[in-house]
Design an enzyme around this catalytic site. Sequence first.
Site, PDB file in Angstrom:
ATOM      1  N   ASP A  10      -5.750  -7.653   2.914  1.00 23.47           N
ATOM      2  CA  ASP A  10      -6.024  -6.219   2.882  1.00 23.47           C
ATOM      3  C   ASP A  10      -7.415  -6.055   2.257  1.00 23.47           C
ATOM      4  OD1 ASP A  10      -5.678  -3.344   2.559  1.00 23.47           O
ATOM      5  OD2 ASP A  10      -5.286  -3.784   0.442  1.00 23.47           O
ATOM      6  N   ASP A  26      -9.014  -2.540   0.756  1.00 18.04           N
ATOM      7  CA  ASP A  26      -9.098  -1.606  -0.376  1.00 18.04           C
ATOM      8  C   ASP A  26      -8.077  -1.957  -1.449  1.00 18.04           C
ATOM      9  OD1 ASP A  26     -11.197   0.127   0.562  1.00 18.04           O
ATOM     10  OD2 ASP A  26      -9.791   0.813   2.085  1.00 18.04           O
ATOM     11  N   GLU A  53     -11.164   1.840  -4.475  1.00 19.79           N
ATOM     12  CA  GLU A  53     -10.632   3.208  -4.372  1.00 19.79           C
ATOM     13  C   GLU A  53     -11.391   4.225  -5.218  1.00 19.79           C
ATOM     14  OE1 GLU A  53      -9.021   4.350  -2.060  1.00 19.79           O
ATOM     15  OE2 GLU A  53      -7.693   2.806  -1.273  1.00 19.79           O
ATOM     16  N   GLU A  62      -6.457  11.178   7.415  1.00 25.42           N
ATOM     17  CA  GLU A  62      -5.072  11.641   7.288  1.00 25.42           C
ATOM     18  C   GLU A  62      -4.837  12.227   5.893  1.00 25.42           C
ATOM     19  OE1 GLU A  62      -6.141   8.792   8.450  1.00 25.42           O
ATOM     20  OE2 GLU A  62      -5.195   8.391  10.372  1.00 25.42           O
ATOM     21  N   LYS A  90     -18.047  11.504   4.651  1.00 29.28           N
ATOM     22  CA  LYS A  90     -17.514  10.790   3.466  1.00 29.28           C
ATOM     23  C   LYS A  90     -17.706   9.277   3.623  1.00 29.28           C
ATOM     24  CE  LYS A  90     -14.115   8.159   1.835  1.00 29.28           C
ATOM     25  NZ  LYS A  90     -13.474   7.010   2.478  1.00 29.28           N
ATOM     26  N   THR A 130      -6.478  -0.437   6.611  1.00 30.93           N
ATOM     27  CA  THR A 130      -6.429   0.937   7.073  1.00 30.93           C
ATOM     28  C   THR A 130      -7.824   1.553   7.192  1.00 30.93           C
ATOM     29  OG1 THR A 130      -4.202   1.472   6.384  1.00 30.93           O
ATOM     30  CG2 THR A 130      -5.818   3.170   6.058  1.00 30.93           C
ATOM     31  N   SER A 146     -12.014   1.660   8.015  1.00 31.12           N
ATOM     32  CA  SER A 146     -12.659   1.355   9.298  1.00 31.12           C
ATOM     33  C   SER A 146     -13.614   0.159   9.186  1.00 31.12           C
ATOM     34  CB  SER A 146     -13.375   2.600   9.816  1.00 31.12           C
ATOM     35  OG  SER A 146     -14.193   3.103   8.804  1.00 31.12           O
ATOM     36  N   PRO A 151     -16.853  -0.520   9.819  1.00 33.05           N
ATOM     37  CA  PRO A 151     -18.145  -0.496   9.112  1.00 33.05           C
ATOM     38  C   PRO A 151     -17.991  -0.572   7.585  1.00 33.05           C
ATOM     39  CG  PRO A 151     -18.083   1.202  10.805  1.00 33.05           C
ATOM     40  CD  PRO A 151     -16.702   0.646  10.728  1.00 33.05           C
ATOM     41  N   ASN A 152     -16.908   0.036   7.050  1.00 34.61           N
ATOM     42  CA  ASN A 152     -16.695  -0.034   5.594  1.00 34.61           C
ATOM     43  C   ASN A 152     -16.476  -1.470   5.135  1.00 34.61           C
ATOM     44  OD1 ASN A 152     -16.867   2.724   5.529  1.00 34.61           O
ATOM     45  ND2 ASN A 152     -14.728   3.095   5.001  1.00 34.61           N
ATOM     46  N   ASP A 157      -2.253  -5.138  -2.088  1.00 32.35           N
ATOM     47  CA  ASP A 157      -2.214  -4.562  -3.445  1.00 32.35           C
ATOM     48  C   ASP A 157      -1.205  -3.425  -3.572  1.00 32.35           C
ATOM     49  OD1 ASP A 157      -3.898  -2.766  -1.871  1.00 32.35           O
ATOM     50  OD2 ASP A 157      -4.248  -1.748  -3.777  1.00 32.35           O
TER      51      ASP A 157
HETATM   52  C1  XBP Z   1      -6.589   2.031   2.013  1.00 28.43           C
HETATM   53  C2  XBP Z   1      -6.646   3.410   2.420  1.00 28.43           C
HETATM   54  C3  XBP Z   1      -7.921   3.966   2.861  1.00 28.43           C
HETATM   55  C4  XBP Z   1      -8.938   4.273   1.792  1.00 28.43           C
HETATM   56  C5  XBP Z   1      -9.962   5.204   2.349  1.00 28.43           C
HETATM   57  O1  XBP Z   1      -5.298   1.504   2.337  1.00 28.43           O
HETATM   58  O2  XBP Z   1      -5.648   4.102   2.445  1.00 28.43           O
HETATM   59  O3  XBP Z   1      -7.605   5.164   3.512  1.00 28.43           O
HETATM   60  O4  XBP Z   1      -8.306   4.900   0.688  1.00 28.43           O
HETATM   61  O5  XBP Z   1     -10.584   4.684   3.466  1.00 28.43           O
HETATM   62  P1  XBP Z   1      -5.049  -0.052   2.532  1.00 28.43           P
HETATM   63  P2  XBP Z   1     -10.908   5.571   4.752  1.00 28.43           P
HETATM   64  O6  XBP Z   1      -5.747  -0.761   1.391  1.00 28.43           O
HETATM   65  O7  XBP Z   1      -3.558  -0.190   2.439  1.00 28.43           O
HETATM   66  O8  XBP Z   1      -5.579  -0.471   3.882  1.00 28.43           O
HETATM   67  O9  XBP Z   1     -11.434   6.898   4.279  1.00 28.43           O
HETATM   68  O10 XBP Z   1     -11.964   4.775   5.503  1.00 28.43           O
HETATM   69  O11 XBP Z   1      -9.625   5.706   5.528  1.00 28.43           O
HETATM   70 MG    MG Z   2      -4.911  -1.758  -0.259  1.00 26.92          MG
END
Ligand code: XBP
Ligand code: MG
Length: 268
Positions: A9, A11, A18, A54, A86, A124, A126, A128-129, A184
Amino acid sequence: MALKAIIFDVDGTLAETEEAHRMAFNEEFATWGLPWQWDRDLYKELLAITGGRERIRHYAENYDAPKAREVLGDQLEKITELHKAKSQRYMRMIAEGNVPLRPGVARLIEEAKTAGLKVGVATTTSTPNVEVLIQATLGKPASEVFDAMACGEEVSAKKPAPDLYTLALEKLGVPHDEAVAVEDSRNGLMSALRAGVPVIITPSSYTADEDLTDALSVISHLGEPDQPYEHIAGFGFASGMITPALLDRWIEGWGGRPLMKEPPRLHS
Ligand code: XBP
Ligand code: MG
């Protein structure tokens, strides 16, 4: 080795991203004239909704519908645009290089490659991030680090649905019981388990008190030679370092038994 792939994963797992996401949301809200400031407690609650777009929609509809309609339109049609801005803001923050990888991440990726394992991503967020984070932390393109990436924009159902892990397995060409996920959060845990992939959890600052039952192992982080992990639950020595050989033994010890003691409970 029974183990053929490790799927990470992003994030909260590769890095504590986060807070940067939260700041990027808040700064973008201010730019748009939206009086929304998500503090840590509220953001923790909102993380139950995976996916930034979302999450904004959920907040707009459930927390401040009048203001949301005034600024974003009756159908909230400007949310995609707001989320895009954002994301640009988030990428600029990450590119500055102030968000490091968590302990043991770079080491385990390197050791996995040396051991002939495939290394993938199921996130989750994208593409590029992820690319910006990997370039800023490892100094090379994500395509040189990972054999395959499954990212939020490629699926219609994000975590806790299994789609991202199913896609990552497909792209890696590895069966579910020959892979391990590193996650996580409970949403990530559910997503991997529902795709049949056993999970190691390294809780992040936002997820430490979540229900992580059914993880193969919960440890504080992946560990470095001079910074051993602390064991929290499941498989694992009291402290140490996660290596491909150790994960392989755990997979053998798990032996393909059912992954979930109970049917998954979803956050929403
Ligand atoms: C991470 C997320 C993401 C980030 C924000 O979940 O929920 O939505 O908080 O990123 P995970 P975006 O670690 O379970 O993949 O704004 O690009 O969606
Ligand atoms: Mg995560």
